[in-house]
Design a protein around this motif. Sequence first.
Motif, PDB file in Angstrom:
ATOM      1  N   HIS A  41       0.801  -1.230   0.000  1.00  0.00           N
ATOM      2  CA  HIS A  41       0.000   0.000   0.000  1.00  0.00           C
ATOM      3  C   HIS A  41       0.835   1.282   0.000  1.00  0.00           C
ATOM      4  CE1 HIS A  41       0.769  -0.257   4.321  1.00  0.00           C
ATOM      5  NE2 HIS A  41       0.469   1.021   4.369  1.00  0.00           N
ATOM      6  N   ASP A  42       1.988   1.250   0.601  1.00  0.00           N
ATOM      7  CA  ASP A  42       2.820   2.453   0.658  1.00  0.00           C
ATOM      8  C   ASP A  42       3.821   2.532  -0.498  1.00  0.00           C
ATOM      9  OD1 ASP A  42       4.301   0.292   1.584  1.00  0.00           O
ATOM     10  OD2 ASP A  42       5.239   1.407   3.222  1.00  0.00           O
ATOM     11  N   GLU A  43       3.684   1.624  -1.482  1.00  0.00           N
ATOM     12  CA  GLU A  43       4.605   1.581  -2.615  1.00  0.00           C
ATOM     13  C   GLU A  43       3.929   1.907  -3.942  1.00  0.00           C
ATOM     14  OE1 GLU A  43       7.641  -1.822  -0.900  1.00  0.00           O
ATOM     15  OE2 GLU A  43       5.974  -2.467  -2.157  1.00  0.00           O
ATOM     16  N   PHE A  44       2.657   2.323  -3.899  1.00  0.00           N
ATOM     17  CA  PHE A  44       1.974   2.691  -5.138  1.00  0.00           C
ATOM     18  C   PHE A  44       1.041   3.868  -4.915  1.00  0.00           C
ATOM     19  CE2 PHE A  44      -1.141  -0.267  -3.328  1.00  0.00           C
ATOM     20  CZ  PHE A  44      -2.360   0.318  -3.648  1.00  0.00           C
ATOM     21  N   GLU A  45       0.697   4.513  -6.009  1.00  0.00           N
ATOM     22  CA  GLU A  45      -0.258   5.616  -6.005  1.00  0.00           C
ATOM     23  C   GLU A  45      -1.355   5.315  -7.019  1.00  0.00           C
ATOM     24  OE1 GLU A  45      -0.272   8.208  -3.935  1.00  0.00           O
ATOM     25  OE2 GLU A  45       1.574   7.440  -3.039  1.00  0.00           O
ATOM     26  N   ILE A  46      -2.551   5.749  -6.712  1.00  0.00           N
ATOM     27  CA  ILE A  46      -3.636   5.693  -7.677  1.00  0.00           C
ATOM     28  C   ILE A  46      -3.628   7.042  -8.384  1.00  0.00           C
ATOM     29  CG2 ILE A  46      -6.124   5.516  -8.007  1.00  0.00           C
ATOM     30  CD1 ILE A  46      -6.098   3.626  -5.539  1.00  0.00           C
ATOM     31  N   ASP A  47      -3.225   7.033  -9.640  1.00  0.00           N
ATOM     32  CA  ASP A  47      -3.093   8.263 -10.412  1.00  0.00           C
ATOM     33  C   ASP A  47      -4.446   8.760 -10.911  1.00  0.00           C
ATOM     34  OD1 ASP A  47      -0.318   8.031 -10.073  1.00  0.00           O
ATOM     35  OD2 ASP A  47      -0.134   6.846 -11.907  1.00  0.00           O
ATOM     36  N   ARG A  51     -15.153   5.255 -13.003  1.00  0.00           N
ATOM     37  CA  ARG A  51     -16.281   4.361 -12.787  1.00  0.00           C
ATOM     38  C   ARG A  51     -16.849   4.038 -14.167  1.00  0.00           C
ATOM     39  NH1 ARG A  51     -21.754   4.873  -9.089  1.00  0.00           N
ATOM     40  NH2 ARG A  51     -22.692   3.009  -9.963  1.00  0.00           N
ATOM     41  N   ILE A  52     -16.896   2.766 -14.470  1.00  0.00           N
ATOM     42  CA  ILE A  52     -17.417   2.301 -15.749  1.00  0.00           C
ATOM     43  C   ILE A  52     -18.725   1.568 -15.457  1.00  0.00           C
ATOM     44  CG2 ILE A  52     -16.965   0.928 -17.811  1.00  0.00           C
ATOM     45  CD1 ILE A  52     -14.802   3.035 -17.448  1.00  0.00           C
ATOM     46  N   GLU A  53     -19.807   2.097 -15.971  1.00  0.00           N
ATOM     47  CA  GLU A  53     -21.118   1.515 -15.702  1.00  0.00           C
ATOM     48  C   GLU A  53     -21.496   0.507 -16.770  1.00  0.00           C
ATOM     49  OE1 GLU A  53     -24.046   4.490 -14.972  1.00  0.00           O
ATOM     50  OE2 GLU A  53     -22.851   5.440 -13.405  1.00  0.00           O
ATOM     51  N   GLY A  54     -22.255  -0.511 -16.339  1.00  0.00           N
ATOM     52  CA  GLY A  54     -22.774  -1.507 -17.271  1.00  0.00           C
ATOM     53  C   GLY A  54     -23.933  -0.932 -18.061  1.00  0.00           C
ATOM     54  N   ASP A  55     -24.571  -1.764 -18.827  1.00  0.00           N
ATOM     55  CA  ASP A  55     -25.664  -1.326 -19.698  1.00  0.00           C
ATOM     56  C   ASP A  55     -26.840  -0.721 -18.945  1.00  0.00           C
ATOM     57  OD1 ASP A  55     -24.255  -2.130 -21.932  1.00  0.00           O
ATOM     58  OD2 ASP A  55     -25.174  -4.125 -21.949  1.00  0.00           O
ATOM     59  N   ASP A  56     -27.101  -1.207 -17.731  1.00  0.00           N
ATOM     60  CA  ASP A  56     -28.279  -0.722 -17.007  1.00  0.00           C
ATOM     61  C   ASP A  56     -27.958   0.301 -15.919  1.00  0.00           C
ATOM     62  OD1 ASP A  56     -27.137  -2.275 -15.047  1.00  0.00           O
ATOM     63  OD2 ASP A  56     -28.814  -3.667 -14.861  1.00  0.00           O
ATOM     64  N   SER A  57     -26.717   0.719 -15.800  1.00  0.00           N
ATOM     65  CA  SER A  57     -26.258   1.747 -14.851  1.00  0.00           C
ATOM     66  C   SER A  57     -26.474   1.392 -13.384  1.00  0.00           C
ATOM     67  CB  SER A  57     -26.925   3.100 -15.144  1.00  0.00           C
ATOM     68  OG  SER A  57     -26.582   3.532 -16.433  1.00  0.00           O
ATOM     69  N   SER A  58     -26.717   0.123 -13.077  1.00  0.00           N
ATOM     70  CA  SER A  58     -26.885  -0.265 -11.674  1.00  0.00           C
ATOM     71  C   SER A  58     -25.518  -0.471 -11.027  1.00  0.00           C
ATOM     72  CB  SER A  58     -27.716  -1.541 -11.570  1.00  0.00           C
ATOM     73  OG  SER A  58     -27.060  -2.607 -12.212  1.00  0.00           O
ATOM     74  N   ALA A  59     -25.469  -0.286  -9.720  1.00  0.00           N
ATOM     75  CA  ALA A  59     -24.198  -0.386  -8.998  1.00  0.00           C
ATOM     76  C   ALA A  59     -23.582  -1.775  -9.134  1.00  0.00           C
ATOM     77  CB  ALA A  59     -24.404  -0.055  -7.529  1.00  0.00           C
ATOM     78  N   GLU A  60     -24.415  -2.818  -9.184  1.00  0.00           N
ATOM     79  CA  GLU A  60     -23.855  -4.170  -9.278  1.00  0.00           C
ATOM     80  C   GLU A  60     -23.254  -4.457 -10.659  1.00  0.00           C
ATOM     81  OE1 GLU A  60     -28.305  -4.295  -9.689  1.00  0.00           O
ATOM     82  OE2 GLU A  60     -27.057  -3.779  -8.000  1.00  0.00           O
ATOM     83  N   ASN A  61     -23.536  -3.626 -11.634  1.00  0.00           N
ATOM     84  CA  ASN A  61     -22.951  -3.782 -12.967  1.00  0.00           C
ATOM     85  C   ASN A  61     -21.873  -2.737 -13.261  1.00  0.00           C
ATOM     86  OD1 ASN A  61     -24.411  -6.033 -13.780  1.00  0.00           O
ATOM     87  ND2 ASN A  61     -26.154  -4.790 -14.363  1.00  0.00           N
ATOM     88  N   ALA A  62     -21.405  -2.067 -12.228  1.00  0.00           N
ATOM     89  CA  ALA A  62     -20.382  -1.036 -12.400  1.00  0.00           C
ATOM     90  C   ALA A  62     -19.032  -1.577 -11.925  1.00  0.00           C
ATOM     91  CB  ALA A  62     -20.759   0.213 -11.622  1.00  0.00           C
ATOM     92  N   SER A  63     -17.987  -1.060 -12.533  1.00  0.00           N
ATOM     93  CA  SER A  63     -16.618  -1.414 -12.154  1.00  0.00           C
ATOM     94  C   SER A  63     -15.818  -0.136 -11.980  1.00  0.00           C
ATOM     95  CB  SER A  63     -15.958  -2.256 -13.243  1.00  0.00           C
ATOM     96  OG  SER A  63     -16.630  -3.469 -13.417  1.00  0.00           O
ATOM     97  N   ILE A  64     -14.714  -0.271 -11.274  1.00  0.00           N
ATOM     98  CA  ILE A  64     -13.766   0.822 -11.145  1.00  0.00           C
ATOM     99  C   ILE A  64     -12.503   0.401 -11.875  1.00  0.00           C
ATOM    100  CG2 ILE A  64     -12.349   2.190  -9.561  1.00  0.00           C
ATOM    101  CD1 ILE A  64     -15.265   2.833  -9.337  1.00  0.00           C
ATOM    102  N   LEU A  65     -12.040   1.277 -12.730  1.00  0.00           N
ATOM    103  CA  LEU A  65     -10.783   1.079 -13.437  1.00  0.00           C
ATOM    104  C   LEU A  65      -9.765   2.019 -12.805  1.00  0.00           C
ATOM    105  CD1 LEU A  65      -8.984   0.035 -15.761  1.00  0.00           C
ATOM    106  CD2 LEU A  65     -10.031   1.798 -17.210  1.00  0.00           C
ATOM    107  N   TYR A  66      -8.725   1.448 -12.228  1.00  0.00           N
ATOM    108  CA  TYR A  66      -7.680   2.231 -11.572  1.00  0.00           C
ATOM    109  C   TYR A  66      -6.457   2.330 -12.480  1.00  0.00           C
ATOM    110  CZ  TYR A  66     -10.102   1.239  -7.127  1.00  0.00           C
ATOM    111  OH  TYR A  66     -11.009   1.145  -6.105  1.00  0.00           O
ATOM    112  N   ALA A  67      -5.854   3.510 -12.559  1.00  0.00           N
ATOM    113  CA  ALA A  67      -4.544   3.709 -13.176  1.00  0.00           C
ATOM    114  C   ALA A  67      -3.562   3.855 -12.014  1.00  0.00           C
ATOM    115  CB  ALA A  67      -4.541   4.955 -14.051  1.00  0.00           C
TER     116      ALA A  67
END
Length: 101
Positions: A41-47, A51-67
């Motif tokens: 955890h102390d060796e990386f940064e989230i740049d 939030r990428i939503e699925g077809d129906d925009s519900s939370a269970e169909n959403a993902s987070i893409l981290y760089a």
Amino acid sequence: MESYSNLIEGINGLKEQGYVEDFNLKENCLECREGAYKVFHDEFEIDKWFRIEGDDSSAENASILYAISSEKYGLKGTMVNAYGVYSDSIADQMLSKLKFA
């Protein structure tokens, strides 16, 4: 502002920016290159994150893409995770690092 309509577009867009590693979330670190690198955890940064939503925009169909980048190891890559759900147990330090809002 940078945004992506789906995961493939997002991953490809970030690869063009040098985020070429594929990070996997483990209990107390991120791994890449089939476990050759364990980044704590102390060796990386989230740049950036998206939030990428699925077809129906519900939370269970959403993902987070981290760089993600690690100056210590000279790595830049991406990680995809379900939005707001951590089905695997992870250490508190990792959980707090991945929370963004």
